[in-house]
Design an enzyme around this catalytic site. Structure first.
Site, PDB file in Angstrom:
ATOM      1  NE  ARG A   1      -3.611  -2.085   2.710  1.00 24.79           N
ATOM      2  CZ  ARG A   1      -3.160  -3.182   3.300  1.00 24.79           C
ATOM      3  NH1 ARG A   1      -1.911  -3.219   3.727  1.00 24.79           N
ATOM      4  NH2 ARG A   1      -3.924  -4.229   3.482  1.00 24.79           N
TER       5      ARG A   1
ATOM      6  CB  ILE B   1      -0.956 -12.380   5.175  1.00 22.41           C
ATOM      7  CG1 ILE B   1      -0.118 -11.688   4.087  1.00 22.41           C
ATOM      8  CG2 ILE B   1      -2.293 -11.663   5.343  1.00 22.41           C
ATOM      9  CD1 ILE B   1      -0.730 -11.752   2.695  1.00 22.41           C
ATOM     10  CG  ASP B   2       4.631 -11.488   7.614  1.00 24.65           C
ATOM     11  OD1 ASP B   2       4.544 -11.945   8.771  1.00 24.65           O
ATOM     12  OD2 ASP B   2       4.752 -10.267   7.389  1.00 24.65           O
TER      13      ASP B   2
ATOM     14  CG  HIS C   1      -5.869  -8.334   6.788  1.00 29.32           C
ATOM     15  ND1 HIS C   1      -5.177  -7.179   6.491  1.00 29.32           N
ATOM     16  CD2 HIS C   1      -7.055  -7.934   7.297  1.00 29.32           C
ATOM     17  CE1 HIS C   1      -5.918  -6.127   6.819  1.00 29.32           C
ATOM     18  NE2 HIS C   1      -7.054  -6.558   7.319  1.00 29.32           N
TER      19      HIS C   1
ATOM     20  CB  CYS D   1      -9.073 -27.864  -1.941  1.00 24.77           C
ATOM     21  SG  CYS D   1     -10.136 -28.383  -3.311  1.00 24.77           S
TER      22      CYS D   1
ATOM     23  CB  CYS E   1     -12.137 -31.718  -1.424  1.00 26.17           C
ATOM     24  SG  CYS E   1     -10.344 -31.523  -1.282  1.00 26.17           S
TER      25      CYS E   1
ATOM     26  CB  CYS F   1      -7.142 -29.649  -4.705  1.00 24.76           C
ATOM     27  SG  CYS F   1      -7.390 -30.978  -3.523  1.00 24.76           S
TER      28      CYS F   1
ATOM     29  CB  CYS G   1     -10.429 -33.132  -5.353  1.00 22.21           C
ATOM     30  SG  CYS G   1     -10.860 -31.377  -5.166  1.00 22.21           S
TER      31      CYS G   1
ATOM     32  CB  SER H   1      -1.470   5.290  10.639  1.00 22.29           C
ATOM     33  OG  SER H   1      -2.426   6.254  10.947  1.00 22.29           O
TER      34      SER H   1
HETATM   35 ZN    ZN Z   1      -9.669 -30.650  -3.240  1.00 22.79          ZN
END
Ligand code: ZN
Length: 243
Positions: free
Chosen positions: A39, A108-109, A124, A132, A135, A153, A155, A194
């Site tokens: 950002r 998110i790390d 986040h 997946c 499934c 996946c 599947c 901030s």
């Molecule tokens: Zn799957």
């Protein structure tokens, strides 16, 4: 004693007298680990891609341009070699000493967990969890890193990162747990974000404790709500307070 040292001494005293600290952090916590804030205004992402990052990280873009989404995501959002920095490590030490109850993060790390923090509420989501869509099978970060194009996946379903995209809601259980931690804390330390930006601005309204500490490189207007504002590098400030 200069002003900076005075403030660090104040923060050290606040930490000493607290046993229920919650840390709330944003992108600035991880920039010292080499993970850029997409950002931020440096425009590095905008030059390379046709669309702004906010658009490429939206639910609509994921549905309509799935392949481009994954190319962007793998290229810009994943930093498998990033290591926890001094801020992550100091916060993990505070938790081990029974001072800090929770980290509430917009990142998110997964670097807080890598540093040793146990109670981390990831508002986040996390790049380390991928599911997946058909499934429900879970996959780690390596699966996404090693995939090409759209990750599928076994599947046949698409494996989607458990990362909150624009237009998507936050996980209610995670946000409630984070709010609960903040509501019960005696000290709230805010760093790398901030106070003017959602959700930090909203979260602080739940806080009923004594001390709101804002640590930020640049001074922000939201600092007026803080008991103590320290303008400095987060890792440096925290590691000086938590030996
Ligand atoms: Zn799957």
């Amino acid at each position: 004693m200069n002003e900076m040292n005075e403030k660090i001494e104040k923060l050290r005293k606040i930490i000493e007298e607290s046993d229920n600290i919650v840390f709330f952090g944003g992108a600035g916590v991880s920039t010292e680990s080499g993970i850029p804030d997409f950002r931020s205004s440096d425009g590095v992402f905008n030059m390379k891609y046709k669309y702004p990052p906010e658009q490429m990280l939206s639910h609509t873009f994921f549905l309509e341009n799935t392949r481009d989404f994954y190319d962007f995501y793998r290229d810009v959002m994943l930093y498998p070699d990033a290591k926890p920095n001094k801020a992550h490590l100091a916060l993990a030490r505070l938790e081990q000493r029974g001072k800090l109850r929770a980290v509430v993060t917009q990142n998110i790390d997964g670097l807080h967990q890598l540093a040793g923090s146990r109670t981390v509420y990831e508002l986040h989501g996390s790049v380390h969890r991928n599911t997946c869509m058909r499934c429900g099978k879970h996959y780690g970060l390596d699966f996404i890193l090693n995939s090409k194009g759209i990750p599928h996946c076994e599947c046949g379903g698409i494996v989607k990162p458990d990362v909150v995209l624009y237009e998507e809601g936050l996980d209610e259980d995670v946000i409630n747990a984070g709010l609960n931690a903040i509501a019960n804390a005696d000290t709230l330390i805010i760093g790398g974000t901030s106070l003017n930006v959602y959700p930090a601005a909203g979260l602080i309204n739940y806080f009923r404790g004594r001390n709101v500490v804002l640590i930020n490189k640049s001074s922000t207007a939201g600092g007026s709500r803080a008991t103590l504002t320290v303008n400095g590098a987060l890792g440096e400030v925290l590691s000086k307070c938590v030996k």
